[in-house]
Each structure stands twice: as structure tokens, then as C-alpha cells.
Scaffold this motif. Structure first.
Motif, mmCIF file in Angstrom:
data_model
loop_
_atom_site.group_PDB
_atom_site.id
_atom_site.type_symbol
_atom_site.label_atom_id
_atom_site.label_comp_id
_atom_site.label_asym_id
_atom_site.label_seq_id
_atom_site.Cartn_x
_atom_site.Cartn_y
_atom_site.Cartn_z
ATOM 1 N N MET A 165 0.845 -1.188 0.000
ATOM 2 C CA MET A 165 0.000 0.000 0.000
ATOM 3 C C MET A 165 0.884 1.243 0.000
ATOM 4 O O MET A 165 2.096 1.177 0.262
ATOM 5 C CB MET A 165 -0.973 0.000 1.185
ATOM 6 C CG MET A 165 -0.360 -0.147 2.544
ATOM 7 S SD MET A 165 0.332 1.372 3.183
ATOM 8 C CE MET A 165 1.413 0.777 4.446
ATOM 9 N N PRO B 252 -8.508 -1.206 -0.092
ATOM 10 C CA PRO B 252 -8.123 0.014 -0.803
ATOM 11 C C PRO B 252 -8.517 1.261 -0.018
ATOM 12 O O PRO B 252 -9.499 1.282 0.710
ATOM 13 C CB PRO B 252 -8.888 -0.091 -2.126
ATOM 14 C CG PRO B 252 -10.058 -0.953 -1.808
ATOM 15 C CD PRO B 252 -9.595 -1.926 -0.767
ATOM 16 N N HIS B 253 -7.714 2.305 -0.191
ATOM 17 C CA HIS B 253 -7.926 3.568 0.496
ATOM 18 C C HIS B 253 -8.497 4.574 -0.494
ATOM 19 O O HIS B 253 -7.871 4.872 -1.513
ATOM 20 C CB HIS B 253 -6.589 4.052 1.069
ATOM 21 C CG HIS B 253 -6.620 5.447 1.591
ATOM 22 N ND1 HIS B 253 -5.598 6.359 1.369
ATOM 23 C CD2 HIS B 253 -7.546 6.114 2.329
ATOM 24 C CE1 HIS B 253 -5.888 7.503 1.936
ATOM 25 N NE2 HIS B 253 -7.064 7.379 2.535
ATOM 26 N N HIS C 288 6.400 2.262 -1.311
ATOM 27 C CA HIS C 288 5.320 1.379 -0.879
ATOM 28 C C HIS C 288 5.737 0.710 0.424
ATOM 29 O O HIS C 288 6.924 0.708 0.783
ATOM 30 C CB HIS C 288 4.994 0.332 -1.944
ATOM 31 C CG HIS C 288 4.232 0.869 -3.115
ATOM 32 N ND1 HIS C 288 4.847 1.502 -4.169
ATOM 33 C CD2 HIS C 288 2.899 0.890 -3.382
ATOM 34 C CE1 HIS C 288 3.934 1.885 -5.045
ATOM 35 N NE2 HIS C 288 2.749 1.526 -4.596
ATOM 36 N N ASP D 81 -6.454 -4.181 -5.296
ATOM 37 C CA ASP D 81 -5.204 -3.923 -4.608
ATOM 38 C C ASP D 81 -5.457 -3.069 -3.374
ATOM 39 O O ASP D 81 -6.604 -2.732 -3.054
ATOM 40 C CB ASP D 81 -4.191 -3.244 -5.535
ATOM 41 C CG ASP D 81 -4.719 -1.948 -6.135
ATOM 42 O OD1 ASP D 81 -5.677 -1.371 -5.575
ATOM 43 O OD2 ASP D 81 -4.190 -1.502 -7.172
ATOM 44 N N ASN D 82 -4.368 -2.721 -2.666
ATOM 45 C CA ASN D 82 -4.452 -1.917 -1.442
ATOM 46 C C ASN D 82 -3.972 -0.486 -1.657
ATOM 47 O O ASN D 82 -3.608 0.194 -0.700
ATOM 48 C CB ASN D 82 -3.614 -2.566 -0.335
ATOM 49 C CG ASN D 82 -4.128 -3.932 0.070
ATOM 50 O OD1 ASN D 82 -5.330 -4.144 0.181
ATOM 51 N ND2 ASN D 82 -3.216 -4.864 0.275
ATOM 52 N N GLU D 83 -3.989 -0.022 -2.889
ATOM 53 C CA GLU D 83 -3.474 1.301 -3.224
ATOM 54 C C GLU D 83 -4.423 2.407 -2.752
ATOM 55 O O GLU D 83 -5.572 2.156 -2.353
ATOM 56 C CB GLU D 83 -3.263 1.409 -4.732
ATOM 57 C CG GLU D 83 -2.057 0.641 -5.236
ATOM 58 C CD GLU D 83 -0.771 1.421 -5.049
ATOM 59 O OE1 GLU D 83 -0.813 2.521 -4.465
ATOM 60 O OE2 GLU D 83 0.288 0.924 -5.496
ATOM 61 N N THR D 84 -3.913 3.642 -2.842
ATOM 62 C CA THR D 84 -4.699 4.827 -2.518
ATOM 63 C C THR D 84 -5.282 5.415 -3.800
ATOM 64 O O THR D 84 -4.548 5.634 -4.776
ATOM 65 C CB THR D 84 -3.826 5.880 -1.820
ATOM 66 O OG1 THR D 84 -3.404 5.365 -0.553
ATOM 67 C CG2 THR D 84 -4.607 7.166 -1.592
ATOM 68 N N PRO E 83 -2.037 4.496 5.233
ATOM 69 C CA PRO E 83 -2.200 5.396 4.080
ATOM 70 C C PRO E 83 -2.969 6.661 4.387
ATOM 71 O O PRO E 83 -2.889 7.627 3.624
ATOM 72 C CB PRO E 83 -2.936 4.520 3.059
ATOM 73 C CG PRO E 83 -3.596 3.458 3.857
ATOM 74 C CD PRO E 83 -2.697 3.200 5.015
ATOM 75 N N CYS F 162 -8.519 -7.516 0.592
ATOM 76 C CA CYS F 162 -7.913 -6.248 0.184
ATOM 77 C C CYS F 162 -8.565 -5.092 0.948
ATOM 78 O O CYS F 162 -9.717 -5.190 1.369
ATOM 79 C CB CYS F 162 -8.071 -6.018 -1.321
ATOM 80 S SG CYS F 162 -7.008 -7.068 -2.324
#
Length: 714
Positions: A215, A427-428, A333, A399-402, A231, A425
């Protein structure tokens, strides 16, 4: 030959030939018989499976337990586990080792689902040694003064503390203590009375560890080369990602329990906590390449004191890491593990049962930042949705992305929008449509009065704003809307008085549904809405109106249906149709008291106006059969009420003990719900049942005249 025609194929071939020359009536009849054959075949197979504890049906376990003379424990099925199967299956194994410390650990773990460390406290007591049996161990020597020179011999079990060993000193108050203590004659309890000859401590960890991988960390606004692992910039203490032990009978160690990461332990054994392995607790990546552990140092980053050149400093207590000035990678990351008590809100836990599966008629797309999915942003996925041809859109984030975006959702009539994260998962979602701070996900337009929007598994930094006629149903499952919209680096809410969900004045009958979610205040006009919440937290960081109506929460809000929820702020509603097992920290005001019912809740009825109440605390333990008992003075009533006031381990979102009832929990709160477990959202865990299971089973297997007791570490 198909499996369905197995019985038909057993007939003589001349019968099948004659049947084929006619209308194949025999084949149809044999097909019906074959269905009965399959049912009997499966039933016979189940009879064989039910002979064994590993494969039997759940209802058979009690019969096998009866053959072994085992008393069945409380079921903890709602907490995602069944404690009976492992305990019954290992009963003979346990009885062969009865009276040993390791069997107490295993039994307590099997019947509760908590990690347990059993400690014989007499092993940690100081006593006068006999000269013929001197027990002395060499101290660990992290500060040796040259080759061959060691610190003086020290006595861990008998004698004073070796203050040169900072790790041994750091463990003194925990379950992995290494030094001796003086005798404590007080009864064994949570806080004291631990060290005695007949006492065995069962240390348990109630919090679970959640690991989020790959993330995007939040860059500090104070120090440009500093980052928070979370995040959203929340200072979360790092937790140990428990290591799976190959031997179930092996004693628990510090790496196999979901404990808070000690700075000293991290400093002495960085490789056990840092890395890419399945048991690693944290990691920092430079453009998806792991920064070597040799470059990692442990440092206090409360004031963002930078590390030396070429190093990465990690502060486990605040969940921060920092580079030397100007040495931050272009793309950063991270992985990190944090602790929380219950699987609610956006989190990397198993949510397979709640995910929406798309069908051919849906607009179904996926999102991932690395380009492996259909789209790389939520707005891009929404732009391809034709609401006329596809009445339902299912958008899944992988995914765990912003995702920092300006989201304005315009729905047409009779459509359904689903935005969800894939299983495990988190995600932000960062809302950007407000330059002064976190923005909102806005529902605009006036054509969606019969439409619905669903969100599942999302971690949202911002709020929802529902304009008139824009959407009717808003459903949140396993989502977090950060109370206060955002959290500052000091851990406090940035906009504590701002609501998380606002429904503007509308003629549409809104329905807001929360399931296992965390959210801030909800503002909804009284004549146009209904709020249903189950196993959720509705939190006002400053204790103001958590549920109320427009404008600004000063008027009565919607109708409410609540099931095992925790509400930390005030409630101002038109009606409470039904509230079961809910914990109201502040007062409750209901406009229409003649409708609805409140059951097994905690509420201060002295300052609240509610519908009729049934066995609500603290009223229920004060009154007997609806009447004040004779001889109960005002001072005694005040004392009872003060003992039942709910106190949380932490009221601040982001802390591991957020909204968890602090120990010790009295019977009114800890056993006051309908199922004799605690009131509030942590009822999901059935902690009273877990504790009772441990107490019942460990006393049966404890050594003679030994007194086992439960000590909660988290």
C-alpha cells in the motif's frame, strides 16, 4: 456413461435396446430411481464420515463428545470459529498429558480461539538458594567490550535483575518475563497477585493482527522524507504478524502471538519483523524493491528526527518510518501490521460471503493501479458505464493502493451501483473535491430516486453527501468512513464536528444500511429516512450528535433499527423501531416514545427519552421486577451506576483498543446482552463464552492444587 445414468447402464443391453426403439420410458423411470440411489449413496458415505471427528457433521460432535465423557463448551460460531471440534478431537491426547503447562496452553487456545501463553509463576519467584544447587545463567551480552569479555554472571530466576540486559528488563511486566519476583499473596487477577507457588497465568491476546501489503504510505506534512505506514496518516502502533508454528504443542513465543511490537525486540532481531515473508510484520519498498534489512534502524520519530544517510528509521510505537533528508525514493510502498479487536470496517480479513458476484447483464469491471485490471481509477471505471443498457454496475478493486479522486456519482432510475474490494484487500479512497480538507463522495442529480449504491470493503477518508432525489438506498458493508473525516499526525480527528454521511432534505424515503462498518455522525432528515445498522460503530469524536436530523444535527433524525452496535455520541431520532444489544454512550432522545422497543441495551434512562425498555442496563440491575428494592439508598444506586459506566480502552479511532470495553468489565456490560455476552459491537467475539470455556476446561486439566487464572494482555 454419465453419472446420472449409472443405474440405467446396469440393465441388460437387450432391455436398453428395446427401450431405445420405443419412447425410452424405461430410461426416464430409471433416472428417477437413480436420484434416489444417489441420496442413499451420499447418506451411506456420510455415515462413514461421521465416525471420525475430523470429517463428521457439526451436530455429531456432541455425540462423540458424550462417548468420551467430554462436556461441550459454549459455541462461538458467530465469531467465525467452532471450538468444539479441535477440543473433542484432541481429548485423548490432552488426557495423556494432563497436568502439564503445554496442555493448558493448547486447551485454552482450542476452546477460545485466542492465542494463549501459560506461565507457572513459581518459576519466576525469588528464593534463597542452597549452596549445593546454585542456579546461575550467563547474561545475554549485547554490549560486549571486546572479544572474549562478557558481562558478569547474573541470576535471572533467583536474584536481582541484570540491568545490562535491556530486553530482559523490557519483558518484566509481560508474559515472556525472564527475571524473578517476590511473593505476592493477593488473589490472582488481571492486575496483581501473579507470583505465587500455586498460581498459573494464562495470558491471552484478544486483539487480532491485520497485515496490509503493498500500500502507499502517507507522507508527513512536517518532515518531507517521513511517512506513516497507514495510508491515511493515522499513527497506528505496529503489531506482530503471528508466525504459524509447525508443532501445535510447541509453547507460544513472542513471534507467534499478535502482540504490540516492542522497540527493543525489533532492534535486537530486525529480521524477524522486517521483510517480505508471510510472517513479516512490516516492510518498506523502493519502487517495489525491498529496502535491505541492513539499512533499517529503530528510532524515536515522535519529532521526526532524521536518520543518518543511507538508513531507514522505523518507529514501531507510532507506525512511522523516515529517510535521511532528500533520500526518499521516487515511489514508496510499504507493508504493515496493525491490531484491532473485531473484523469490522475496511480491513484485510475474509469477506467472501458479502461480495457481489456479477452476471452477464452487469457492467462488471476491475481496478488496479499496476495496470493489471480493466481500469486504473474509479472515475475511469464509472465513465464506461452505460446505465441504460446495464442496470447494475459491479466495480471491484484488486489492490491496497490509494485512490485520490473527486467522485461525483449521478445515478438514473432503477440502477444499482456496487463498488467493492476483492477479498482480503483494503483500498484507500481519498476524496479530493474540497480544497480545505477531505472532501465528499457526492450523489448528485435528480433522477436516482429509485436507485441504490453499495460499498463493500473500502477505507474512506472523507464523507458522503446525498443530494435530493439522487439515490434512495445507501448500503455500507465492511467499510470505514473515518470519524472526523481524517486523522492528524497527533492521532486526533481533523474535522471532529463534521458528519460522515449527510442526506439533504428530500421527498424520497431514504434507507441507509450499515453492516460491520465504522462511520462518523449520520445526519438525515426525520421525515425522509430510516437507518438500519448491525454490528457497527457510529462515532462522534467529540461526543456530539452521532445520529440526528437537519440542519446541523439540531432536529430529530431518522427512524432507527440497531443490532449490537456501539454509538459513542448523542442520538436524536424520530423513532427507535428496535434496538437490541446496543451500547449508547451518551443520551438518547426519541420524538415518538409510544413506538418501538429497546432490548438488552445500555442507556442512561435518567437523561434519555426512549420507547419502552426491556432488561436494559443499568436500570435492570437496580430495579427488581420493575420496583425499587427495599433498603436501596440513593448512594447505593449511584455507586451501582458508576460501576456500570462503559469505559473504552481507547475512544480515539486508530488505536488498537478503539471502542473495546476496558478491563475489568462488570457483569452488567460484559454479560448483559440477550446471549449473556457483552453489550455493544464486540458482542461479535463472544468474549464471555471464550472466558468461560477457558475457566471450565483448564481447571479440569490443571496440576493438583494449582490455580489457573486468565490475564488479558490486549
Amino acid at each position: 456413461m454419465t453419472q446420472e445414468e449409472k443405474l440405467y447402464q446396469l440393465l441388460p443391453s437387450w432391455h436398453r435396446k428395446l427401450d431405445a426403439e420405443t419412447s425410452e420410458a424405461l430410461r426416464g423411470f430409471m433416472g428417477i430411481l437413480d436420484e434416489v440411489r444417489k441420496v442413499l449413496h451420499d447418506d451411506i458415505g456420510n455415515l462413514h464420515d461421521n465416525w471420525f471427528i475430523e470429517t463428521c457433521d457439526e451436530w455429531v460432535i456432541s455425540y462423540i463428545a458424550d462417548l468420551l465423557g467430554v462436556n461441550i463448551n459454549h459455541s462461538i460460531s458467530s465469531a467465525g470459529m467452532f471450538s468444539q471440534r479441535p477440543f473433542v478431537g484432541r481429548t485423548i491426547h490432552y488426557r495423556r498429558r494432563k497436568g502439564t503447562v503445554s496442555v493448558l496452553e493448547n486447551i485454552a487456545k482450542d476452546v477460545s480461539g485466542w492465542p494463549v501463553k501459560a506461565v507457572e509463576f513459581f518459576q519466576h519467584m525469588g528464593w534463597t538458594q542452597h549452596l549445593n544447587h546454585i542456579r546461575m545463567d550467563h547474561a545475554q551480552n549485547p554490549f560486549s567490550h571486546g572479544s572474549g569479555r562478557f558481562n558478569p554472571t547474573s541470576q535471572f530466576r533467583v536474584g536481582s535483575v541484570n540491568i545490562r540486559d535491556i530486553d530482559a528488563c523490557d519483558r518484566i511486566t509481560g508474559p515472556f518475563n525472564m527475571v524473578s519476583h517476590t511473593f505476592d499473596m493477593r488473589p490472582l487477577n488481571q492486575l496483581n497477585g501473579h507470583f505465587g507457588i500455586e498460581k498459573i497465568g494464562l495470558f491471552t491476546w484478544r486483539l487480532a493482527a491485520h497485515t496490509i501489503r503493498k500500500m502507499k504510505p502517507r507522507q508527513s506534512q512536517t518532515y518531507a522524507d517521513g511517512y506513516s505506514f497507514d495510508p491515511a496518516g493515522i499513527p497506528r502502533q505496529l503489531f506482530t504478524n503471528p508466525r504459524v508454528q509447525a508443532n501445535n504443542d510447541a509453547p507460544q513465543d513472542e513471534q507467534s502471538v499478535p502482540a504490540r511490537v516492542r522497540c527493543t525486540a525489533f532492534w535486537m532481531d530486525k529480521a524477524s519483523y522486517y521483510g517480505t515473508g508471510p510472517d513479516a510484520s512490516c516492510a518498506v519498498y523502493d519502487n517495489h524493491t525491498l529496502i535491505p534489512v541492513e539499512q533499517v534502524i529503530i528510532k524515536d520519530l515522535s519529532s521526526w528526527d532524521p536518520p543518518s544517510a543511507g538508513k531507514v528509521a522505523i518507529d514501531p510505537s507510532l507506525g512511522r518510518f523516515a529517510f535521511a533528508p532528500g533520500q526518499s525514493p521516487e515511489t514508496v510502498h510499504a507493508d504493515f501490521t496493525h491490531g484491532f479487536g473485531v473484523d469490522i470496517g475496511g480491513g484485510p480479513y475474509d469477506r467472501r460471503d458479502s461480495l457481489i458476484r456479477s452476471i452477464a447483464a452487469d457492467y462488471a469491471v476491475t481496478i488496479a493501479k499496476d495496470g493489471s485490471a480493466d481500469h486504473t481509477s474509479i472515475n475511469s471505471a464509472l465513465s464506461g458505464w452505460n446505465q441504460t443498457t446495464h442496470k447494475r454496475a459491479v466495480i471491484t478493486i484488486h489492490d491496497n493502493e490509494t485512490y485520490a479522486e473527486n467522485l461525483v456519482l449521478t445515478l438514473e432510475q432503477n440502477v444499482r451501483l456496487v463498488i467493492q474490494s476483492s477479498n482480503t484487500c483494503r483500498p484507500h479512497i481519498q476524496c479530493l473535491n474540497d480544497v480545505s480538507g477531505p472532501g465528499v463522495i457526492e450523489f448528485s442529480g435528480s433522477t436516482g430516486s429509485n436507485s441504490a449504491a453499495e460499498f463493500d470493503g473500502l477505507f474512506i477518508e472523507g464523507a458522503f453527501l446525498v443530494n435530493p432525489e439522487s439515490v434512495r438506498d445507501l448500503n455500507l458493508r465492511h467499510c470505514t468512513l473515518i470519524p472526523g473525516r481524517a486523522i492528524g499526525e497527533d492521532g486526533s480527528a481533523s474535522f471532529a464536528s463534521e458528519p460522515s454521511i449527510t442526506f439533504e432534505l428530500d421527498s424520497t424515503e431514504h434507507l441507509a444500511t450499515f453492516y460491520r462498518s465504522i462511520t462518523g455522525p449520520v445526519i438525515m432528515e426525520e421525515n425522509s429516512g430510516k437507518l438500519c445498522a448491525a454490528e457497527s460503530i457510529i462515532d462522534h469524536p467529540d461526543g456530539g450528535a452521532a445520529v440526528a436530523g437537519l440542519p446541523n444535527g439540531t432536529l430529530p433524525g431518522p427512524d432507527l433499527e440497531l443490532d449490537t452496535c456501539t454509538i459513542t455520541g448523542e442520538v436524536n431520532a424520530r423513532r427507535i423501531l428496535l434496538a437490541t444489544g446496543a451500547l449508547f454512550k451518551k443520551r438518547v432522545l426519541v420524538q415518538r416514545k409510544q413506538d418501538g422497543c429497546m432490548r438488552y441495551c445500555y442507556i442512561d434512562e435518567r437523561v434519555s427519552k426512549t420507547p419502552r425498555r426491556f432488561r436494559c442496563q443499568p436500570e435492570y440491575i437496580i430495579l427488581e421486577k420493575g420496583k425499587r428494592p427495599a433498603g436501596l439508598s440513593v448512594q447505593q444506586e449511584v455507586l451501582i451506576r458508576n460501576r456500570t459506566i462503559p469505559v473504552f480502552t481507547s475512544s480515539q479511532y486508530g488505536k488498537s483498543g478503539y471502542c473495546q470495553l476496558a478491563l475489568p468489565v462488570g457483569r452488567a456490560l460484559g454479560h448483559g446482552n440477550e446471549d449473556r455476552n457483552e453489550i455493544g459491537v464486540f458482542n461479535i467475539l463472544k468474549q464471555a463464552f471464550r472466558t468461560q470455556n477457558i475457566e471450565q476446561r483448564t481447571h479440569e486439566y490443571a496440576p493438583v492444587q494449582m490455580e489457573p487464572g486468565i490475564i488479558q494482555v490486549t
